[in-house]
Scaffold this active site. Structure first.
Site, PDB file in Angstrom:
ATOM      1  N   HIS A 172       0.832  -1.205   0.000  1.00 29.73           N
ATOM      2  CA  HIS A 172       0.000   0.000   0.000  1.00 29.73           C
ATOM      3  C   HIS A 172       0.870   1.259   0.000  1.00 29.73           C
ATOM      4  O   HIS A 172       2.052   1.198   0.353  1.00 29.73           O
ATOM      5  CB  HIS A 172      -0.853   0.047   1.282  1.00 29.73           C
ATOM      6  CG  HIS A 172      -1.918  -0.989   1.371  1.00 29.73           C
ATOM      7  ND1 HIS A 172      -2.123  -1.751   2.493  1.00 29.73           N
ATOM      8  CD2 HIS A 172      -2.876  -1.363   0.492  1.00 29.73           C
ATOM      9  CE1 HIS A 172      -3.148  -2.567   2.303  1.00 29.73           C
ATOM     10  NE2 HIS A 172      -3.627  -2.352   1.093  1.00 29.73           N
ATOM     11  N   CYS A 269      -2.588   0.145  10.208  1.00 32.65           N
ATOM     12  CA  CYS A 269      -3.544  -0.798   9.606  1.00 32.65           C
ATOM     13  C   CYS A 269      -4.466  -1.448  10.621  1.00 32.65           C
ATOM     14  O   CYS A 269      -5.516  -1.959  10.259  1.00 32.65           O
ATOM     15  CB  CYS A 269      -2.801  -1.870   8.826  1.00 32.65           C
ATOM     16  SG  CYS A 269      -1.719  -2.813   9.829  1.00 32.65           S
TER      17      CYS A 269
END
Ligand code: CIR
Length: 275
Positions: A172, A269
């Site tokens: 990401h 996250c």
């Protein structure tokens, strides 16, 4: 609109406990040393405890044992000001994670929180790990998990500029970099990560500071009020981030999430912050 980088504690953090199936979480490469489930539980508990002190309210979304990656709740929901947007995770095995997260947001709204909720169109793929709200703009990593339809859709939904950033390496955008405040990025000192940071920096007329750190996993920091949560176990990166935090009046707090890094996760996250 309240920012993620205020010195007062955020209103909420949403977290989701570890699934019993966590050892089957997706990973770009199988870890050299397998995930230690007991240690992972301890690390997640410590993370939750730290968050419960640093935010006004901790919301625990019910555990989902059928979804190995469900503790990585950041990928299922983004919040821009008062706007909560349920994502469509890029990995098919993760799509079912959003239902319970949506239910938790609906409950907050039913309880009177000033939030509104949107969902994304069916052609959109978006992981929250690709979304960085920084300097009044929404940066969206174009990765293997997030497509360009997400850019178009988010541009319609939010009031601030939405800027796409190609993610040539790593999972990401926020695997490569993250924000300490609205003018400071922490960036992994690797060519691909520096290129991603440059795309962000160049979109501003004003000066943006970048703190380059030698360890990629340490480039993901979590800002909560005056606290900056930092990945423990990477002394060189830690020292650089600690110094930069103190210069900015922030208190660094290091914790290890080593078992989550084995499944490509870091600090941001495991929560969604509602400022
Ligand atoms: C996945 O591959 O989807 C998970 N194993 C890791 C997700 C990490 N998410 C994040 O950093 N936002």
């Amino acid at each position: 609109m309240r920012s993620l980088y205020e010195s007062t504690p955020p209103r909420f953090a949403l977290v989701r406990p570890l699934a019993k199936s966590f050892t089957h979480a997706l990973a770009e490469k199988p870890p050299l040393v397998p995930i230690d489930m007991k240690l992972a539980e301890q690390q997640h508990q410590a993370y939750q405890q730290l968050l419960s002190k640093a935010v006004d309210n901790l919301v625990v979304v019910p555990v989902a044992h059928d979804f190995p990656d469900s503790c990585f709740i950041e990928d299922t929901l983004i919040v821009v000001g008062d706007h909560a947007i349920i994502t469509r995770p890029g990995a098919p095995s993760r799509r079912g994670e959003t239902a319970a997260v949506e239910a938790s947001v609906r409950q907050l709204i039913a309880d009177g929180e000033s939030l509104r909720l949107s969902r994304l169109a069916d052609n959109v793929l978006l992981d929250g790990g690709d979304v960085l709200l920084f300097g009044g703009k929404l940066f969206v990593g174009l990765s293997r998990r997030t497509n360009s339809a997400a850019l178009a859709e988010l541009s319609k939904l939010v009031d601030c500029p939405v800027v796409g950033v190609p993610v040539p390496e790593g999972l990401h955008l926020k695997s490569a970099l993250s924000a300490m405040d609205d003018v400071t990025l922490v960036v992994a000192d690797r060519e691909a990560c520096r290129v991603m940071a440059k795309a962000i920096v160049q979109s501003f007329a004003h000066n943006v500071q970048t703190i380059l750190v030698p360890d990629t996993v340490a480039a993901n920091v979590l800002r909560l009020g005056k606290t900056l949560i930092v990945q423990a176990g990477y002394p060189q990166s830690e020292a650089l981030i600690h110094q930069a935090s103190r210069e900015r009046g922030l208190t660094p707090h290091a914790i290890s999430m080593s078992e989550f890094a084995k499944a490509d996760g870091a600090l941001t996250c495991c929560s969604v912050i509602i400022p």
